[in-house]
Design a protein around this motif. Structure first.
Motif, PDB file in Angstrom:
ATOM      1  N   THR A 127       0.837  -1.208   0.000  1.00  0.00           N
ATOM      2  CA  THR A 127       0.000   0.000   0.000  1.00  0.00           C
ATOM      3  C   THR A 127       0.867   1.253   0.000  1.00  0.00           C
ATOM      4  N   LEU A 128       1.917   1.243   0.830  1.00  0.00           N
ATOM      5  CA  LEU A 128       2.820   2.393   0.873  1.00  0.00           C
ATOM      6  C   LEU A 128       3.522   2.585  -0.460  1.00  0.00           C
ATOM      7  N   LYS A 129       3.927   1.484  -1.087  1.00  0.00           N
ATOM      8  CA  LYS A 129       4.572   1.567  -2.398  1.00  0.00           C
ATOM      9  C   LYS A 129       3.618   2.162  -3.431  1.00  0.00           C
ATOM     10  N   TRP A 130       2.351   1.731  -3.365  1.00  0.00           N
ATOM     11  CA  TRP A 130       1.357   2.269  -4.287  1.00  0.00           C
ATOM     12  C   TRP A 130       1.139   3.758  -4.031  1.00  0.00           C
ATOM     13  N   LEU A 131       1.091   4.139  -2.759  1.00  0.00           N
ATOM     14  CA  LEU A 131       0.895   5.552  -2.418  1.00  0.00           C
ATOM     15  C   LEU A 131       2.085   6.407  -2.880  1.00  0.00           C
ATOM     16  N   LEU A 132       3.310   5.876  -2.731  1.00  0.00           N
ATOM     17  CA  LEU A 132       4.498   6.637  -3.115  1.00  0.00           C
ATOM     18  C   LEU A 132       4.660   6.726  -4.629  1.00  0.00           C
ATOM     19  N   SER A 133       3.887   5.926  -5.367  1.00  0.00           N
ATOM     20  CA  SER A 133       3.925   6.014  -6.826  1.00  0.00           C
ATOM     21  C   SER A 133       3.114   7.202  -7.338  1.00  0.00           C
ATOM     22  N   SER A 146      -5.525  19.565  -3.678  1.00  0.00           N
ATOM     23  CA  SER A 146      -6.807  18.890  -3.907  1.00  0.00           C
ATOM     24  C   SER A 146      -7.163  18.003  -2.718  1.00  0.00           C
ATOM     25  N   ARG A 147      -8.440  17.663  -2.641  1.00  0.00           N
ATOM     26  CA  ARG A 147      -8.904  16.785  -1.567  1.00  0.00           C
ATOM     27  C   ARG A 147      -8.245  15.411  -1.673  1.00  0.00           C
ATOM     28  N   PHE A 148      -8.095  14.928  -2.894  1.00  0.00           N
ATOM     29  CA  PHE A 148      -7.462  13.624  -3.104  1.00  0.00           C
ATOM     30  C   PHE A 148      -6.034  13.614  -2.543  1.00  0.00           C
ATOM     31  N   THR A 149      -5.284  14.683  -2.825  1.00  0.00           N
ATOM     32  CA  THR A 149      -3.903  14.763  -2.342  1.00  0.00           C
ATOM     33  C   THR A 149      -3.854  14.871  -0.826  1.00  0.00           C
ATOM     34  N   LYS A 150      -4.811  15.560  -0.238  1.00  0.00           N
ATOM     35  CA  LYS A 150      -4.845  15.670   1.228  1.00  0.00           C
ATOM     36  C   LYS A 150      -5.079  14.295   1.866  1.00  0.00           C
ATOM     37  N   VAL A 151      -6.004  13.538   1.288  1.00  0.00           N
ATOM     38  CA  VAL A 151      -6.264  12.182   1.795  1.00  0.00           C
ATOM     39  C   VAL A 151      -5.032  11.306   1.602  1.00  0.00           C
ATOM     40  N   TRP A 152      -4.394  11.442   0.426  1.00  0.00           N
ATOM     41  CA  TRP A 152      -3.160  10.689   0.143  1.00  0.00           C
ATOM     42  C   TRP A 152      -2.084  11.000   1.171  1.00  0.00           C
ATOM     43  N   ALA A 153      -1.902  12.271   1.488  1.00  0.00           N
ATOM     44  CA  ALA A 153      -0.873  12.679   2.445  1.00  0.00           C
ATOM     45  C   ALA A 153      -1.140  12.094   3.830  1.00  0.00           C
ATOM     46  N   ILE A 154      -2.406  12.072   4.230  1.00  0.00           N
ATOM     47  CA  ILE A 154      -2.764  11.487   5.532  1.00  0.00           C
ATOM     48  C   ILE A 154      -2.418  10.001   5.557  1.00  0.00           C
ATOM     49  N   CYS A 155      -2.719   9.300   4.467  1.00  0.00           N
ATOM     50  CA  CYS A 155      -2.424   7.861   4.395  1.00  0.00           C
ATOM     51  C   CYS A 155      -0.920   7.595   4.452  1.00  0.00           C
ATOM     52  N   VAL A 156      -0.142   8.384   3.717  1.00  0.00           N
ATOM     53  CA  VAL A 156       1.315   8.220   3.735  1.00  0.00           C
ATOM     54  C   VAL A 156       1.854   8.467   5.136  1.00  0.00           C
ATOM     55  N   ARG A 157       1.347   9.517   5.775  1.00  0.00           N
ATOM     56  CA  ARG A 157       1.840   9.829   7.116  1.00  0.00           C
ATOM     57  C   ARG A 157       1.489   8.728   8.110  1.00  0.00           C
ATOM     58  N   LEU A 158       0.292   8.156   7.984  1.00  0.00           N
ATOM     59  CA  LEU A 158      -0.101   7.080   8.893  1.00  0.00           C
ATOM     60  C   LEU A 158       0.779   5.844   8.715  1.00  0.00           C
ATOM     61  N   LEU A 159       1.119   5.511   7.471  1.00  0.00           N
ATOM     62  CA  LEU A 159       1.901   4.307   7.205  1.00  0.00           C
ATOM     63  C   LEU A 159       3.394   4.508   7.464  1.00  0.00           C
ATOM     64  N   THR A 171      12.569  -0.712   0.085  1.00  0.00           N
ATOM     65  CA  THR A 171      11.761  -1.662  -0.684  1.00  0.00           C
ATOM     66  C   THR A 171      10.353  -1.150  -0.951  1.00  0.00           C
ATOM     67  N   SER A 172       9.974  -0.036  -0.312  1.00  0.00           N
ATOM     68  CA  SER A 172       8.654   0.544  -0.558  1.00  0.00           C
ATOM     69  C   SER A 172       8.689   1.621  -1.628  1.00  0.00           C
ATOM     70  N   LEU A 173       9.885   2.030  -2.026  1.00  0.00           N
ATOM     71  CA  LEU A 173       9.989   3.050  -3.068  1.00  0.00           C
ATOM     72  C   LEU A 173       9.637   2.439  -4.418  1.00  0.00           C
TER      73      LEU A 173
END
Length: 771
Positions: A127-133, A146-159, A171-173
């Motif tokens: 999931t983190l690899k997918w988010l970092l893509s 954008s709202r999408f990017t804000k949600v994305w940033a929250i997910c990256v920070r949580l993981l 290995t997640s890059l």
């Protein structure tokens, strides 16, 4: 002699009663401590490997899963949905461990918990690899996320919220993507359009179309296959063909330099400054080995690749007849030192203890006080690393493959890094502008034989306590060394400190054996090769014009008031300055990084665009209104920022074309288009220097703690090399290089044009410049 003392670690005598061993307790103590230290490092690497391998999970999270599984079973809740019972059926029955139902149940729950934990880790990592893509965040305007990017940033920070180690994200890059051929061709043609006449452009467009339709599809298939198989489809070929296969001298052509803090002086005691800095460097290496360094994060959120850091220490470029190799050792317990034509080996450990700054100061002072003369051929020996690579490879094979020459060369090549103790003094005097240029030339090439250009880096110490670096380029790019340098300078100034007399804090250990003088036996034939390499290097150094200056009217603060990117501002100013200097535009190289991808290195931003040339031409006419020029400037700035983002996110031009060219050579396919593209000269090669990658101190609180950045030689014989550092809110440092042998270039003249271009662009926006 130190080596004579070390040779008597143990003695034995033969008596009528047998052999009598006399063991030295001190030597055995050091052997014991060294062994303990070695095993500690192995255990730390094993522990780090486990912690890195389960990130973003942890052993504690496994315990939580196991406790939850066991606890739920006692509450008659089966969170495994029957999996525990299913596992229990397959456990072998019998006496002992599996005798009771409770034991079998606990083992089944432990197996289930481990499987669930590992599945969760795999899911989170993917999931983190997918988010970092996702790189859309880079293309969104500041304040318009954008709202999408804000949600994305929250997910990256949580993981990635748990404290990561240096290589936790590797290995997640995501992998660097291979751009499509049509997209690359389109961007390439757009980049050369402002540089070519109509007839030349039509010819290039025809070549490009023919390549795209006939040759490229086959080459692209091989490249995509490599991208599936390899970690990065560019980096290994880039390292080999751009760096290691180069046969020209490293000095000036490849190596680059970095300067010290230039507005402050912590001490003028040469040995003391070196003692603190070497101690700080080895402290950094220890952190590196333990992965106790936080990964560099873009926007304090997105991790960048850290793999280049692995070869920072204990690394040497070994010359070969056709290609060099990078020799990297897992450990090195000494540094190699050059002073007044002599080479020394200085141990940086006593047993398992890292020498303190005061101990190191004493060792370096012993070298400075040593009156012994150089051995025949020793003084200019390092000129071999400054000349042609093939000549150096042949000399190494002929004269340094056995005996004490090999042993001494090994001591240098197996050192953690190289230290040059210079007899001259260099520093920046704001009242004497030329002082910065002299300082830069001393770092870039010295006297052509007092730097070991093959080492990953040479730490240069001047008589007045000022320092600098000369860095080999193949193993890593400049931001990697910048990370170390920031740590070292910050540690030296704010953590180690000096006494009132300028010496290192503490008391030295007088029992330390003195530095070991390296021994050589250099025949006359070898001395002739050394002299030949020296003459090649001296010719190269004498031809280099370097002009360094501090631009004081403004820095990042005023540029932000113009509501534009500081980098774009400077790059457009360079285009205006170059046109005023040469009366024409040229192919411009700006280095960008691709470390958002695994094992990413650099990409090229082609800064000379149709938009920037339109702005420059309008400025040169002098008939346009300020409002019109502002519009043209903003278009050029937005185009530059977009190209920079494309380069960072894997949609650049030059690395893709370079790899297609390599594939064509492997397949024996001739491509007139690729041959022409790869032979185009970069007459303006530029790079911005990274700073404040780590927060060792507050630059607002300590505004004078500024490094001046560093520089490099010109890429083309009739071109310029420009390195710049936007050093805070109020100043910019520039390092401009060219060759005296070119009648078309003049570094000082170009520097004056850069000053004026910056002022002229600032004036467009009516920005008030502090006097």
């Amino acid at each position: 002699m130190a080596e004579a003392h070390q040779a008597v670690a143990f003695q034995f005598t033969v008596t009528p009663d047998g052999v009598d061993f006399r063991l030295s307790r001190e030597a055995l103590k050091h052997i014991y401590l060294s062994g303990i230290n070695s095993w500690k490092k192995r255990l730390i690497r094993i522990k780090n490997g486990i912690l890195r391998g389960v990130y973003p999970g942890s052993p504690t999270s496994w315990l939580v899963v196991a406790v939850a599984t066991v606890g739920s079973s006692y509450c008659n809740v089966d969170i495994s949905m029957g999996m525990v019972c299913h596992i229990q059926k397959y456990l072998p029955e019998g006496s002992g461990t599996y005798q009771t139902p409770q034991s079998r149940a606990l083992i089944s729950m432990a197996i289930f918990s481990t499987a669930a934990w590992m599945t969760g880790i795999f899911f989170f990592r993917q999931t983190l690899k997918w988010l970092l893509s996702y790189h859309g965040w880079m293309f969104e305007m500041h304040g318009r996320t954008s709202r999408f990017t804000k949600v994305w940033a929250i997910c990256v920070r949580l993981l990635s919220s748990r404290r990561p180690m240096l290589y936790s994200f590797q290995t997640s890059l995501p992998k660097l993507p291979v751009p499509t051929v049509p997209a690359t061709i389109q961007r390439y043609l757009a980049s050369v359009h402002p540089l070519l006449g109509e007839e030349e452009y039509n010819r290039m467009e025809k070549l490009a179309k023919e390549f795209q339709e006939n040759t490229a599809p086959r080459l692209q298939k091989y490249l995509i296959l490599k991208s599936w198989w390899a970690t990065n489809y560019v980096s290994d070929w880039w390292e080999e063909y751009i760096y290691l296969r180069g046969r020209s001298p490293l000095m000036v052509n490849s190596n680059y330099y970095a300067m010290d803090f230039v507005l402050i002086k912590n001490t003028e005691v040469q040995a003391a400054r070196l003692g603190n800095v070497v101690h700080a460097m080895i402290t950094y290496r220890r952190k590196l080995d333990r992965e106790d360094i936080k990964p560099v994060m873009a926007m304090n959120l997105v991790p960048m690749c850290s793999y280049q850091m692995e070869r920072m220490f204990n690394t040497t470029r070994i010359p070969g007849k056709d290609t060099d190799i990078l020799q990297h050792l897992a450990e090195s317990r000494h540094v190699a030192v050059y002073h007044k034509g002599r080479f020394f080996k200085v141990w940086i450990y006593e047993g398992s203890r890292l020498l303190q700054p005061r101990d190191l100061e004493m060792q370096f002072q012993r070298i400075l006080d040593d009156p012994s003369p150089p051995q025949p051929g020793e003084e200019k020996l390092a000129a071999l690393t400054a000349g042609g690579r093939t000549e150096w490879a042949q000399a190494r094979q002929d004269f340094f493959s056995s005996g004490k020459n090999k042993a001494s060369l090994d001591a240098i090549e197996r050192a953690a890094f190289f230290v040059a103790l210079d007899e001259e003094s260099y520093s920046y005097d704001p009242e004497d502008e030329a002082s910065l240029s002299f300082y830069g030339k001393a770092l870039l090439h010295g006297n052509c034989y007092n730097r070991w250009f093959d080492k990953s880096f040479t730490l240069i110490s001047f008589k007045n306590g000022q320092l600098g670096l000369n860095t080999e380029h193949a193993w890593a790019d400049a931001p990697i060394m910048g990370h170390l340098w920031e740590f070292v300078l910050g540690t030296d100034s704010f953590h180690l400190g000096y006494t009132k007399t300028g010496h290192c804090v503490g008391d030295p250990s007088p029992r330390l054996p003195p530095p070991q003088r390296l021994q050589w036996s250099i025949p006359e034939q070898c001395q002739a090769v050394i002299e030949s390499s020296y003459q090649v290097a001296k010719t190269l150094a004498d031809d280099l014009e370097l002009y360094c200056f501090q631009f004081l009217p403004f820095g990042k603060g005023l540029i932000k008031k113009c509501r534009t990117s500081p980098d774009a501002f400077v790059q457009i100013a360079l285009q205006l300055a170059h046109f005023r200097d040469r009366g024409k535009f040229c192919l411009t190289y700006e280095a960008s990084m691709t470390r958002l991808f695994r094992e990413g290195r650099t990409e090229t931003v082609r800064s000379c665009t149709s938009e920037s040339t339109a702005f420059v031409q309008a400025m040169m006419k002098g008939s346009h209104k300020k409002s019109e020029l502002q519009i043209l400037f903003r278009k050029a700035s937005e185009k530059h920022q977009n190209m920079y983002r494309l380069a960072m996110t894997g949609s650049g031009i030059d690395r893709h074309l370079f790899c297609l060219y390599v594939v064509s050579k492997y397949l024996g396919v001739d491509s007139p288009f690729l041959a022409e593209v790869l032979s185009e000269p970069w007459r303006l090669s530029t790079s911005q220097i990274a700073q404040f990658q780590i927060h060792m101190f507050d630059p607002n609180k300590y505004p004078n703690h500024l490094g001046a950045g560093g520089g490099f030689g010109p890429v083309a014989d009739d071109g310029y090399g420009v390195s710049y550092m936007i050093a805070g809110e109020k100043t910019i440092f520039f390092h401009i290089s060219s060759k005296f042998s070119s009648s078309e270039t003049n570094a000082q003249r170009f520097g004056k044009h850069i000053r004026q271009a910056l002022l002229d662009i600032a004036d467009l926006f009516n920005c008030k410049i502090d006097s």
